[in-house]
Design an enzyme around this catalytic site. Structure first.
Site, PDB file in Angstrom:
ATOM      1  N   SER A  95      -1.309  -3.091   1.812  1.00  0.00           N
ATOM      2  CA  SER A  95      -2.555  -3.652   0.956  1.00  0.00           C
ATOM      3  C   SER A  95      -2.114  -5.299   0.599  1.00  0.00           C
ATOM      4  O   SER A  95      -1.833  -5.962   1.129  1.00  0.00           O
ATOM      5  CB  SER A  95      -2.805  -2.663  -0.100  1.00  0.00           C
ATOM      6  OG  SER A  95      -3.948  -2.877  -0.709  1.00  0.00           O
ATOM      7  N   ASP A 104      -6.972   1.620   3.482  1.00  0.00           N
ATOM      8  CA  ASP A 104      -5.838   1.273   2.638  1.00  0.00           C
ATOM      9  C   ASP A 104      -4.352   1.717   3.045  1.00  0.00           C
ATOM     10  O   ASP A 104      -4.202   3.033   3.299  1.00  0.00           O
ATOM     11  CB  ASP A 104      -6.203   1.140   1.344  1.00  0.00           C
ATOM     12  CG  ASP A 104      -4.956   0.666   0.466  1.00  0.00           C
ATOM     13  OD1 ASP A 104      -3.766   1.224   0.204  1.00  0.00           O
ATOM     14  OD2 ASP A 104      -5.318  -0.432  -0.113  1.00  0.00           O
TER      15      ASP A 104
END
Length: 282
Positions: A39, A160
């Site tokens: 991320s 993610d």
């Protein structure tokens, strides 16, 4: 620095702390041979690999007022709070050009963690094999449920990276790195709590059982990983860089003053412990 890794946690806007840390490392010409992140950690790590001083600060702070960067307009139009096209197309290709050539030629390996929405397992992509697709992979690693769409790539549906493997230290160790520097974006005593929106997740992503499962146990994985890091730190195998107190910046932050303060905090924290870090890296 042989067999040494640099592990970068995500955290959305809290990742500006990592940006400050990496800025100091670049100024000191300290480049760890293996870098892995998820991320926001992966996004910051990509500019570290391309050796672009000040780029992380610029992309995190200079466009806060741009409606395509972060706005409710994005959400109502595209169901994404952060403008993903803006972040992973306009910024790197036009506004704050990314040095793809230096990135691809860098000696350091760079690995980005993502989450497979069907299986729930962490999927990692290495620069040495997937450099041409780095923007797509970073986009996938940064796509949070509810605020960004799923990214199709490599015959998978990805989101993610912090969902399945929030602090990818064990991947670095498994790859053969016996010493690791870990940059956290939460303070030392932080404990992640179970998610409180499980029914919403199950309803919206009912076609993606792996994403649901990984999200449900994320807090367990996170807390167990933190415990592992603490134990390995005591053994001298891990060097931790983290905020020393609870942060005022959350996952989504638009106040430039708060972000700048956290960026400076990252720079200051690493500067204070730089002698110990250099000794660890020897």
């Amino acid at each position: 620095m042989e067999n040494t890794g640099l592990v970068l946690e995500g955290g959305g806007s809290r990742g500006i702390f990592t940006a400050g840390v990496l800025e100091y490392l670049m100024k000191q010409n300290i480049y760890v041979p293996y870098v892995i992140g998820v991320s926001a950690g992966a996004c910051n790590g990509s500019s570290y690999i391309s050796k672009q001083l000040d780029r992380n600060r610029a992309v995190n702070m200079d466009f806060l007022d741009h409606p395509d960067y972060l706005s409710y307009r994005n959400y109502w139009k595209k169901r994404e709070l952060f403008g993903m096209d803006f972040l992973f197309d306009s910024l790197p290709n036009q506004l704050v050009p990314y040095d793809f050539d230096t990135f691809e030629k860098a000696e350091e390996e760079f690995v980005v963690g993502t989450t497979d929405c069907m299986t729930g397992e962490p999927i990692y992509y290495e620069k040495s094999k997937s450099a041409k697709d780095v923007l797509t992979i970073l986009r996938a690693s940064s796509s949070l449920p509810f605020v960004a769409p799923i990214v199709p790539y490599d015959n998978r549906m990805l989101m993610d990276g912090g969902i399945a493997d929030p602090i990818p230290i064990k991947k670095s160790v498994k790859t053969g790195h016996t010493k690791n520097v870990v940059v956290l974006t939460q303070h030392r005593e932080y404990v992640k709590k179970p998610q409180s929106f499980g029914w919403l997740l199950r309803n919206k992503y009912r076609s993606y059982p792996g994403l649901i499962k990984a999200s449900q146990i994320r807090h367990q994985v996170y807390n167990e990983t933190l415990q592992y890091i603490r134990e390995e730190e005591k053994k001298g195998n891990i060097f931790v860089i983290s905020p020393q107190e609870k942060l005022e910046v959350g996952r989504v932050e638009r106040k430039r003053s708060k972000l700048l303060a956290l960026y400076q905090k990252g720079h200051n924290e690493i500067e204070k412990i730089a002698p110990a870090l250099k000794e660890f890296l020897m």
